[in-house]
Motif scaffolding. Sequence first.
Motif, PDB file in Angstrom:
ATOM      1  N   GLY A   1       0.872  -1.382   0.075  1.00 47.27           N
ATOM      2  CA  GLY A   1      -0.037   0.002  -0.208  1.00 47.27           C
ATOM      3  C   GLY A   1       0.954   1.236   0.057  1.00 47.27           C
ATOM      4  O   GLY A   1       0.794   2.258   0.777  1.00 47.27           O
ATOM      5  N   SER A   2       1.851   1.224  -0.793  1.00 49.63           N
ATOM      6  CA  SER A   2       2.758   2.509  -0.863  1.00 49.63           C
ATOM      7  C   SER A   2       2.956   2.914  -2.250  1.00 49.63           C
ATOM      8  O   SER A   2       2.275   2.367  -3.307  1.00 49.63           O
ATOM      9  N   VAL A   3       4.098   3.543  -2.747  1.00 46.53           N
ATOM     10  CA  VAL A   3       4.605   3.889  -3.901  1.00 46.53           C
ATOM     11  C   VAL A   3       5.680   3.465  -4.102  1.00 46.53           C
ATOM     12  O   VAL A   3       6.791   3.382  -3.292  1.00 46.53           O
ATOM     13  N   ARG A   4       6.147   3.707  -5.329  1.00 40.51           N
ATOM     14  CA  ARG A   4       7.670   2.908  -5.882  1.00 40.51           C
ATOM     15  C   ARG A   4       8.634   3.724  -5.406  1.00 40.51           C
ATOM     16  O   ARG A   4       9.672   3.013  -4.957  1.00 40.51           O
ATOM     17  N   GLN A   5       8.636   4.990  -5.300  1.00 43.92           N
ATOM     18  CA  GLN A   5       9.749   5.897  -4.727  1.00 43.92           C
ATOM     19  C   GLN A   5      10.145   5.322  -3.226  1.00 43.92           C
ATOM     20  O   GLN A   5      11.280   5.436  -2.688  1.00 43.92           O
ATOM     21  N   VAL A   6       9.025   5.391  -2.468  1.00 40.04           N
ATOM     22  CA  VAL A   6       9.335   5.056  -1.099  1.00 40.04           C
ATOM     23  C   VAL A   6       9.852   3.426  -0.901  1.00 40.04           C
ATOM     24  O   VAL A   6      10.882   3.288  -0.218  1.00 40.04           O
TER      25      VAL A   6
END
Length: 253
Positions: free
Chosen positions: A198-203
């Motif tokens: 449940g996050s984004v690629r950059q993180v």
Amino acid sequence: MKKSPVETCHYKQVLKQSPLFSGLSDGLLEEMLVLFRRCTWRRGTRLDPAMFQERFYLLIEGRLEVTRINPETGRTITLYILGPGDGIDMVTLLNSAPHEVMPVALDDILLISVPLQAARTWIERHPEFNRRFLPYIGEQLRRMEDLASDLALHDTMTRMARLMLRHILPHRQQDGDGHHQLRLIYDLHDEALARMIGSVRQVVNRHLHHWREQGVLLRRRFHTEVAQLEILKQYAKEAEVLHQQHRKLISGP
């Protein structure tokens, strides 16, 4: 469609290693396999969810990502990554109501399927299958509970550590350097891993880069391995403490 003896033997070997079918007699497995038909899908194919309302599918080769998509925002979360021997959309064996999942082939995949009603009769007629079906469903429910808890209670680094730990292969399957191999997620790109927590690629990229610099993870031959298991466990320790506190709260003094 008539199946060759080689095909049938291959399917049987995969099912014997599946928690859903392991321990069943050869006779019962062969009786079940008579009803199956095969189909293949190329990597990247999005499977029509409606197909799971008519037939029960088992994954024989490759990996399948089962996702849920917000049609308004396009945001996607991964519910499961399935591998050989896994059943797809197991809840249809108990409830025919459609649900909005989107399975996507991570590899070229081979599936076998049987009419949904035929699979449901296995639960009624074969206690030995039912004894495996119920724990298998229970394990999927536990995965969903873990996903919900991670999203609600833990930061992204803790979620990432827990994801890695859930996919570590047994100790006996370490490589010659003592590194721990990962099951199903070993070569997934950062965006796919982000969908799982449940996050984004950059993180995710930032966390993985940090762990590689620390020597916790190693990237070799395009596969990620865990080189420092105890350190990774420390990152996930916060989750265990919060879970214990939550259990104390609901159980009372």
